[in-house]
Design a protein around this motif. Structure first.
Motif, PDB file in Angstrom:
ATOM      1  N   GLY A 199       0.814  -1.069  -0.094  1.00 56.36           N
ATOM      2  CA  GLY A 199       0.075  -0.002  -0.045  1.00 56.36           C
ATOM      3  C   GLY A 199       1.016   1.490   0.097  1.00 56.36           C
ATOM      4  O   GLY A 199       1.961   1.302   0.253  1.00 56.36           O
ATOM      5  N   PHE A 200       0.201   2.485  -0.321  1.00 60.41           N
ATOM      6  CA  PHE A 200       1.126   3.620  -0.435  1.00 60.41           C
ATOM      7  C   PHE A 200       0.334   4.567   0.672  1.00 60.41           C
ATOM      8  O   PHE A 200      -0.643   5.236   0.539  1.00 60.41           O
ATOM      9  CB  PHE A 200       0.760   4.286  -1.783  1.00 60.41           C
ATOM     10  N   THR A 201       0.684   4.396   1.992  1.00 59.28           N
ATOM     11  CA  THR A 201       0.213   5.168   3.107  1.00 59.28           C
ATOM     12  C   THR A 201       1.114   6.033   3.599  1.00 59.28           C
ATOM     13  O   THR A 201       2.387   5.686   3.567  1.00 59.28           O
ATOM     14  CB  THR A 201      -0.235   4.207   4.053  1.00 59.28           C
ATOM     15  N   LYS A 202       0.832   7.089   4.296  1.00 65.26           N
ATOM     16  CA  LYS A 202       1.816   7.984   4.885  1.00 65.26           C
ATOM     17  C   LYS A 202       2.443   7.304   6.005  1.00 65.26           C
ATOM     18  O   LYS A 202       1.853   6.905   6.825  1.00 65.26           O
ATOM     19  CB  LYS A 202       1.006   9.291   5.119  1.00 65.26           C
ATOM     20  N   GLY A 203       3.890   7.610   6.114  1.00 62.32           N
ATOM     21  CA  GLY A 203       4.551   7.366   7.464  1.00 62.32           C
ATOM     22  C   GLY A 203       5.426   6.394   7.050  1.00 62.32           C
ATOM     23  O   GLY A 203       5.946   6.026   6.075  1.00 62.32           O
ATOM     24  N   LEU A 204       5.687   5.318   8.212  1.00 63.16           N
ATOM     25  CA  LEU A 204       6.994   4.754   8.069  1.00 63.16           C
ATOM     26  C   LEU A 204       6.573   3.242   7.787  1.00 63.16           C
ATOM     27  O   LEU A 204       5.459   2.713   8.265  1.00 63.16           O
ATOM     28  CB  LEU A 204       7.418   4.447   9.580  1.00 63.16           C
ATOM     29  N   HIS A 205       7.350   2.722   6.966  1.00 66.41           N
ATOM     30  CA  HIS A 205       7.182   1.431   6.534  1.00 66.41           C
ATOM     31  C   HIS A 205       8.502   0.523   6.728  1.00 66.41           C
ATOM     32  O   HIS A 205       9.537   1.007   6.422  1.00 66.41           O
ATOM     33  CB  HIS A 205       6.902   1.400   4.890  1.00 66.41           C
ATOM     34  N   ASP A 206       8.296  -0.481   7.483  1.00 61.92           N
ATOM     35  CA  ASP A 206       9.322  -1.546   7.840  1.00 61.92           C
ATOM     36  C   ASP A 206       9.760  -2.393   6.881  1.00 61.92           C
ATOM     37  O   ASP A 206       8.811  -3.158   6.549  1.00 61.92           O
ATOM     38  CB  ASP A 206       9.052  -1.813   9.127  1.00 61.92           C
ATOM     39  N   LEU A 207      10.843  -2.357   6.185  1.00 64.96           N
ATOM     40  CA  LEU A 207      11.244  -2.980   5.246  1.00 64.96           C
ATOM     41  C   LEU A 207      11.990  -4.308   5.651  1.00 64.96           C
ATOM     42  O   LEU A 207      12.338  -5.391   4.809  1.00 64.96           O
ATOM     43  CB  LEU A 207      12.461  -2.059   4.295  1.00 64.96           C
ATOM     44  N   GLY A 208      12.174  -4.618   6.890  1.00 64.74           N
ATOM     45  CA  GLY A 208      12.891  -5.424   7.522  1.00 64.74           C
ATOM     46  C   GLY A 208      14.393  -5.369   7.815  1.00 64.74           C
ATOM     47  O   GLY A 208      15.002  -4.568   7.046  1.00 64.74           O
ATOM     48  N   ASN A 209      14.814  -5.907   8.740  1.00 60.74           N
ATOM     49  CA  ASN A 209      16.402  -6.077   8.837  1.00 60.74           C
ATOM     50  C   ASN A 209      16.949  -4.704   9.137  1.00 60.74           C
ATOM     51  O   ASN A 209      18.105  -4.535   8.624  1.00 60.74           O
ATOM     52  CB  ASN A 209      16.948  -6.962   7.796  1.00 60.74           C
ATOM     53  N   GLY A 210      16.326  -3.547   9.768  1.00 61.48           N
ATOM     54  CA  GLY A 210      16.806  -2.391   9.878  1.00 61.48           C
ATOM     55  C   GLY A 210      16.729  -1.519   8.711  1.00 61.48           C
ATOM     56  O   GLY A 210      17.196  -0.205   8.897  1.00 61.48           O
ATOM     57  N   PHE A 261      14.084   0.887   6.715  1.00 64.42           N
ATOM     58  CA  PHE A 261      12.837   1.629   6.776  1.00 64.42           C
ATOM     59  C   PHE A 261      12.488   2.521   5.604  1.00 64.42           C
ATOM     60  O   PHE A 261      13.638   3.086   5.056  1.00 64.42           O
ATOM     61  CB  PHE A 261      12.712   2.404   7.991  1.00 64.42           C
ATOM     62  N   ALA A 262      11.405   3.012   5.133  1.00 65.31           N
ATOM     63  CA  ALA A 262      11.096   3.984   4.326  1.00 65.31           C
ATOM     64  C   ALA A 262      10.002   4.993   5.028  1.00 65.31           C
ATOM     65  O   ALA A 262       9.090   4.421   5.777  1.00 65.31           O
ATOM     66  CB  ALA A 262      10.670   3.338   3.092  1.00 65.31           C
ATOM     67  N   TRP A 263      10.268   6.259   4.588  1.00 60.76           N
ATOM     68  CA  TRP A 263       9.140   7.211   5.130  1.00 60.76           C
ATOM     69  C   TRP A 263       8.527   7.511   3.969  1.00 60.76           C
ATOM     70  O   TRP A 263       9.228   8.079   2.940  1.00 60.76           O
ATOM     71  CB  TRP A 263       9.755   8.355   5.790  1.00 60.76           C
ATOM     72  N   LEU A 264       7.211   7.401   3.778  1.00 61.45           N
ATOM     73  CA  LEU A 264       6.588   7.689   2.518  1.00 61.45           C
ATOM     74  C   LEU A 264       5.317   8.859   2.593  1.00 61.45           C
ATOM     75  O   LEU A 264       4.916   8.848   3.893  1.00 61.45           O
ATOM     76  CB  LEU A 264       5.647   6.201   1.970  1.00 61.45           C
ATOM     77  N   GLN A 265       5.116   9.549   1.666  1.00 63.15           N
ATOM     78  CA  GLN A 265       4.421  10.694   1.635  1.00 63.15           C
ATOM     79  C   GLN A 265       3.422  10.696   0.384  1.00 63.15           C
ATOM     80  O   GLN A 265       3.804  11.146  -0.497  1.00 63.15           O
ATOM     81  CB  GLN A 265       5.068  12.066   1.801  1.00 63.15           C
TER      82      GLN A 265
END
Length: 321
Positions: A5-16, A18-22
């Motif tokens: 999904g394309f939701t605002k905020g922090l996305h845990d990609l695993g193993n340390g 992360f992405a912050w999406l807007q």
């Protein structure tokens, strides 16, 4: 990737990682990244204003509470939506390409603050900037915070035990675009070398460099692509973007060779194959850059004309919807 999904905020990609999406990934709504390992941390890009950067940094700290300070900050290129929040990480090791560092120094964030105050006196550019940014961004209080070091072609370092490989693939989107590849996690943070479901803007070119950057990523062992704008993607997203560049280069060349004006060409090129991508008006920028490239630099559009066309294209695109 779409399942995330394309939701605002922090996305845990695993193993340390992360992405912050807007969402929606349009003008100013850029993404960022965080890599942590063994008590060390690296951020890829700050955001366009201080409130949005503060919110993101708070989420990064909550995701990695063992991290007291952010050790390394990468500025993937010089555009303000990837650099203007730097003052909130002052004290970190801030890395950019040499060209990006030069461009950051030449176009400081204080100028954006003044532009947004004085927009009524700044012609078509001021009107476009006000229409595009004034509602959603707060440019007050910005202070130029430069890169503390730069590199020319490639650079490799570690965040804890993770190797991070930086590659300068510019000029393309801008003069100095950086990819940040984390091989162990099969993740690449692309800055604006990848726009996902968003029309890219070719500010610098040549377009061949951008296509070559896509080919470079397609040759890497990657699973997750964190774009500069838009949802998380993978190699399919890179392929789609590459197809866009090949298409608009060919379509623009046909119109250039036929003697069509730049403004006519931008309107005439069909974007049906990319329907649903945000910010289709960027075809105006891309045609302008390609006309300059095809003419060997002899064809240069005045900024006033470019931003007038951008505003007109945006209005007409909205009317068609």
């Amino acid at each position: 990737m779409a399942a995330r999904g394309f939701t605002k905020g922090l996305h845990d990609l695993g193993n340390g990682c992360f992405a912050w999406l807007q969402p929606n990934g349009g003008w100013g709504y850029s993404n960022s990244g965080l890599v942590v390992d063994s008590g060390q941390s690296m951020i890829v890009d700050t955001l366009y204003d201080l409130p949005k950067t503060r919110e993101m940094l708070a989420a990064y700290r909550a995701a990695a509470p063992a991290i007291r300070n952010f050790d390394i900050v990468l500025n993937s290129h010089a555009n303000g939506d990837h650099t203007y929040g730097n003052q909130l990480v002052a004290g970190a090791r801030i890395i950019a390409t040499r060209a990006a560092a030069e461009d950051m120094a030449a176009r400081r964030p204080e100028e954006r603050t003044q532009l947004m105050r004085d927009w009524r006196t700044r012609g078509a550019y001021g009107e476009w900037a006000h229409e595009t940014y004034a509602r959603d961004f707060d440019f007050e209080g910005l202070v130029y915070t430069p890169a503390t070091e730069s590199f020319e072609k490639e650079m490799t370092f570690r965040v804890g035990t993770k190797e991070v490989h930086l590659v300068n693939v510019g000029p393309a989107h801008t003069r100095g675009d950086m990819l940040a590849y984390v091989p162990a996690d099969r993740v690449v943070y692309t800055g604006d070398i990848v726009f996902a479901d968003v029309h890219p803007a070719i500010w610098a070119g040549p377009i061949a460099n951008w296509i070559a950057a896509c080919d470079l990523m397609l040759g890497w062992d990657i699973e997750t692509v964190v774009p500069g704008h838009g949802p998380l993607t993978d190699k399919n997203g890179v392929r789609q973007l590459r197809e866009y560049f090949v298409y608009i280069a060919a379509e623009t060349r046909r119109r250039f060779d036929a003697g069509m004006s730049e403004a006519e060409a931008a309107i005439d090129i069909s974007l049906d194959a990319f329907r649903g991508w945000a910010d289709p008006e960027r075809i105006v920028i891309n045609v302008s850059t390609l006309y300059a490239e095809f003419s060997g630099g002899r064809h240069r559009t005045k900024p006033e004309d470019l931003y007038t066309r951008l505003r007109r294209y945006t209005r007409e695109a909205k009317a068609r919807r």
